[in-house]
Write a protein that holds these residues in place. Structure first.
Motif, PDB file in Angstrom:
ATOM      1  N   PRO A  40       5.600  57.224   5.361  1.00 10.55           N
ATOM      2  CA  PRO A  40       5.006  57.684   6.618  1.00 10.55           C
ATOM      3  C   PRO A  40       4.151  58.940   6.476  1.00 10.55           C
ATOM      4  CG  PRO A  40       7.375  58.076   6.610  1.00 10.55           C
ATOM      5  CD  PRO A  40       7.055  57.281   5.383  1.00 10.55           C
ATOM      6  N   VAL A  41       4.353  59.724   5.418  1.00  7.20           N
ATOM      7  CA  VAL A  41       3.543  60.921   5.191  1.00  7.20           C
ATOM      8  C   VAL A  41       2.082  60.541   4.937  1.00  7.20           C
ATOM      9  CG1 VAL A  41       3.186  62.872   3.610  1.00  7.20           C
ATOM     10  CG2 VAL A  41       5.501  62.238   4.334  1.00  7.20           C
ATOM     11  N   PHE A  42       1.876  59.351   4.409  1.00  8.88           N
ATOM     12  CA  PHE A  42       0.536  58.908   4.042  1.00  8.88           C
ATOM     13  C   PHE A  42      -0.032  57.876   5.005  1.00  8.88           C
ATOM     14  CE2 PHE A  42       2.107  60.672   0.106  1.00  8.88           C
ATOM     15  CZ  PHE A  42       1.011  61.382  -0.346  1.00  8.88           C
ATOM     16  N   PHE A  43       0.474  57.809   6.216  1.00  7.49           N
ATOM     17  CA  PHE A  43      -0.088  56.878   7.196  1.00  7.49           C
ATOM     18  C   PHE A  43      -1.035  57.639   8.117  1.00  7.49           C
ATOM     19  CE2 PHE A  43      -0.384  54.891  11.319  1.00  7.49           C
ATOM     20  CZ  PHE A  43      -0.740  53.604  10.974  1.00  7.49           C
ATOM     21  N   GLY A  44      -2.185  57.045   8.354  1.00  6.53           N
ATOM     22  CA  GLY A  44      -3.128  57.640   9.293  1.00  6.53           C
ATOM     23  C   GLY A  44      -4.174  56.628   9.710  1.00  6.53           C
ATOM     24  N   GLU A  45      -4.734  56.829  10.878  1.00 10.17           N
ATOM     25  CA  GLU A  45      -5.865  56.018  11.340  1.00 10.17           C
ATOM     26  C   GLU A  45      -7.028  56.958  11.586  1.00 10.17           C
ATOM     27  OE1 GLU A  45      -5.371  52.926  14.222  1.00 10.17           O
ATOM     28  OE2 GLU A  45      -3.243  52.752  13.759  1.00 10.17           O
ATOM     29  N   PHE A  46      -8.153  56.656  10.924  1.00 14.42           N
ATOM     30  CA  PHE A  46      -9.321  57.523  11.004  1.00 14.42           C
ATOM     31  C   PHE A  46     -10.578  56.676  11.127  1.00 14.42           C
ATOM     32  CE2 PHE A  46      -6.170  59.479   8.165  1.00 14.42           C
ATOM     33  CZ  PHE A  46      -5.906  60.649   8.868  1.00 14.42           C
ATOM     34  N   ASP A  47     -11.562  57.188  11.846  1.00 14.42           N
ATOM     35  CA  ASP A  47     -12.871  56.533  11.888  1.00 14.42           C
ATOM     36  C   ASP A  47     -13.541  56.731  10.544  1.00 14.42           C
ATOM     37  OD1 ASP A  47     -12.595  55.686  14.508  1.00 14.42           O
ATOM     38  OD2 ASP A  47     -13.546  57.474  15.333  1.00 14.42           O
ATOM     39  N   ILE A  48     -14.150  55.643  10.035  1.00 17.37           N
ATOM     40  CA  ILE A  48     -14.891  55.742   8.777  1.00 17.37           C
ATOM     41  C   ILE A  48     -16.313  55.239   8.984  1.00 17.37           C
ATOM     42  CG2 ILE A  48     -12.825  55.514   7.347  1.00 17.37           C
ATOM     43  CD1 ILE A  48     -13.759  52.660   6.651  1.00 17.37           C
ATOM     44  N   ARG A  49     -17.184  55.729   8.135  1.00 11.70           N
ATOM     45  CA  ARG A  49     -18.571  55.255   8.061  1.00 11.70           C
ATOM     46  C   ARG A  49     -18.826  54.887   6.614  1.00 11.70           C
ATOM     47  NH1 ARG A  49     -19.216  60.357  10.719  1.00 11.70           N
ATOM     48  NH2 ARG A  49     -18.984  59.975  12.924  1.00 11.70           N
ATOM     49  N   VAL A  50     -19.465  53.741   6.398  1.00 14.21           N
ATOM     50  CA  VAL A  50     -19.764  53.278   5.048  1.00 14.21           C
ATOM     51  C   VAL A  50     -21.198  52.773   5.022  1.00 14.21           C
ATOM     52  CG1 VAL A  50     -19.131  51.674   3.204  1.00 14.21           C
ATOM     53  CG2 VAL A  50     -17.359  52.580   4.710  1.00 14.21           C
ATOM     54  N   ASP A  51     -21.992  53.279   4.074  1.00 11.19           N
ATOM     55  CA  ASP A  51     -23.369  52.827   3.862  1.00 11.19           C
ATOM     56  C   ASP A  51     -23.459  52.166   2.503  1.00 11.19           C
ATOM     57  OD1 ASP A  51     -24.654  53.863   6.239  1.00 11.19           O
ATOM     58  OD2 ASP A  51     -24.363  55.852   5.383  1.00 11.19           O
ATOM     59  N   LEU A  52     -23.980  50.926   2.478  1.00 10.33           N
ATOM     60  CA  LEU A  52     -24.212  50.206   1.230  1.00 10.33           C
ATOM     61  C   LEU A  52     -25.697  49.896   1.127  1.00 10.33           C
ATOM     62  CD1 LEU A  52     -21.167  49.363   2.067  1.00 10.33           C
ATOM     63  CD2 LEU A  52     -21.529  47.535   0.447  1.00 10.33           C
ATOM     64  N   THR A  53     -26.303  50.205  -0.025  1.00  9.50           N
ATOM     65  CA  THR A  53     -27.705  49.839  -0.241  1.00  9.50           C
ATOM     66  C   THR A  53     -27.754  48.464  -0.896  1.00  9.50           C
ATOM     67  OG1 THR A  53     -27.910  50.725  -2.494  1.00  9.50           O
ATOM     68  CG2 THR A  53     -28.253  52.279  -0.652  1.00  9.50           C
ATOM     69  N   ILE A  54     -28.919  47.837  -0.873  1.00 11.72           N
ATOM     70  CA  ILE A  54     -29.032  46.522  -1.523  1.00 11.72           C
ATOM     71  C   ILE A  54     -28.870  46.635  -3.025  1.00 11.72           C
ATOM     72  CG2 ILE A  54     -30.448  45.517   0.303  1.00 11.72           C
ATOM     73  CD1 ILE A  54     -32.846  45.773  -1.650  1.00 11.72           C
ATOM     74  N   TYR A  55     -28.984  47.853  -3.575  1.00 11.15           N
ATOM     75  CA  TYR A  55     -28.812  48.065  -5.013  1.00 11.15           C
ATOM     76  C   TYR A  55     -27.373  48.381  -5.381  1.00 11.15           C
ATOM     77  CZ  TYR A  55     -33.769  48.208  -4.391  1.00 11.15           C
ATOM     78  OH  TYR A  55     -35.043  47.884  -4.026  1.00 11.15           O
ATOM     79  N   GLY A  56     -26.480  48.395  -4.386  1.00 12.01           N
ATOM     80  CA  GLY A  56     -25.061  48.557  -4.652  1.00 12.01           C
ATOM     81  C   GLY A  56     -24.514  49.968  -4.583  1.00 12.01           C
ATOM     82  N   ASP A  57     -25.330  50.923  -4.170  1.00 14.76           N
ATOM     83  CA  ASP A  57     -24.813  52.283  -4.006  1.00 14.76           C
ATOM     84  C   ASP A  57     -23.996  52.358  -2.722  1.00 14.76           C
ATOM     85  OD1 ASP A  57     -26.135  53.353  -6.306  1.00 14.76           O
ATOM     86  OD2 ASP A  57     -27.995  53.316  -5.148  1.00 14.76           O
ATOM     87  N   VAL A  58     -22.856  53.029  -2.793  1.00 10.68           N
ATOM     88  CA  VAL A  58     -21.971  53.176  -1.640  1.00 10.68           C
ATOM     89  C   VAL A  58     -21.769  54.663  -1.358  1.00 10.68           C
ATOM     90  CG1 VAL A  58     -19.685  52.691  -0.671  1.00 10.68           C
ATOM     91  CG2 VAL A  58     -20.736  51.057  -2.245  1.00 10.68           C
ATOM     92  N   ALA A  59     -21.915  55.038  -0.100  1.00 11.86           N
ATOM     93  CA  ALA A  59     -21.618  56.398   0.348  1.00 11.86           C
ATOM     94  C   ALA A  59     -20.945  56.278   1.707  1.00 11.86           C
ATOM     95  CB  ALA A  59     -22.892  57.230   0.464  1.00 11.86           C
ATOM     96  N   GLY A  60     -19.968  57.112   1.962  1.00 14.13           N
ATOM     97  CA  GLY A  60     -19.300  57.043   3.249  1.00 14.13           C
ATOM     98  C   GLY A  60     -18.395  58.229   3.463  1.00 14.13           C
ATOM     99  N   SER A  61     -17.719  58.200   4.604  1.00 13.33           N
ATOM    100  CA  SER A  61     -16.821  59.312   4.921  1.00 13.33           C
ATOM    101  C   SER A  61     -15.823  58.916   6.000  1.00 13.33           C
ATOM    102  CB  SER A  61     -17.626  60.529   5.388  1.00 13.33           C
ATOM    103  OG  SER A  61     -18.281  60.237   6.602  1.00 13.33           O
ATOM    104  N   ALA A  62     -14.767  59.701   6.046  1.00 16.09           N
ATOM    105  CA  ALA A  62     -13.798  59.691   7.141  1.00 16.09           C
ATOM    106  C   ALA A  62     -13.762  61.137   7.608  1.00 16.09           C
ATOM    107  CB  ALA A  62     -12.437  59.210   6.668  1.00 16.09           C
ATOM    108  N   PRO A  63     -14.718  61.531   8.475  1.00 14.62           N
ATOM    109  CA  PRO A  63     -14.897  62.947   8.820  1.00 14.62           C
ATOM    110  C   PRO A  63     -13.638  63.636   9.342  1.00 14.62           C
ATOM    111  CG  PRO A  63     -16.695  61.630   9.703  1.00 14.62           C
ATOM    112  CD  PRO A  63     -15.680  60.681   9.158  1.00 14.62           C
TER     113      PRO A  63
END
Length: 146
Positions: free
Chosen positions: A45-68
């Protein structure tokens, strides 16, 4: 326009690209994600959480994102699971999290279910010295939308 499409198609032959069709995982995605962890198969339970995330994927396969809200940053690569597939295999590094137990290397998939929705699931397995070397399995899962 035809020259641009031809150029992109030739680049995707040289570099594995994510599908350019309506089910492509490439693009900007967001949603509420569940962060969970277990040790010896029991939820922690110490590691349970619900957070909004954003994920950006380019057509070349680069991934960037966050859970602010949790200060997590995602970086990594996405590759098609097979030629022409809309399903992307993900290899991510999650860092900077307020709960450092979420930091680590994750692998998983992003599976578009429509042009506007995709299932996102990544998992990290780390051996926890504080738990006598037991494996800690941490997952991040979400149904994302464009």
């Amino acid at each position: 326009m035809r020259a641009v499409i031809t150029l992109l198609a030739s680049l995707c032959v040289a570099v594995p690209c994510l599908s350019g069709d309506s089910l492509t995982p490439a693009g900007r995605w967001s949603g509420n994600a569940k962060f969970t962890s277990s040790v010896f198969g029991a939820d922690d339970p110490v590691f349970f959480g619900e957070f909004d995330i954003r994920v950006d994927l380019t057509i070349y396969g680069d991934v960037a994102g966050s859970a602010p809200e949790n200060q997590c940053v995602f970086t990594g690569k996405a590759t098609p699971v097979s030629p022409g597939s809309s399903v992307a295999a993900l290899a991510l590094t999650v860092s900077g999290c307020a709960n450092p137990g979420y930091n680590g290397r994750y692998e998983g998939r992003m599976t578009p279910t429509s042009s506007e929705r995709a299932n996102f699931q990544v998992t990290s397995v780390n051996f926890d010295r504080a738990l006598a070397g037991a494996a800690r399995r941490t997952s991040i899962a979400s149904s994302l939308r464009r």
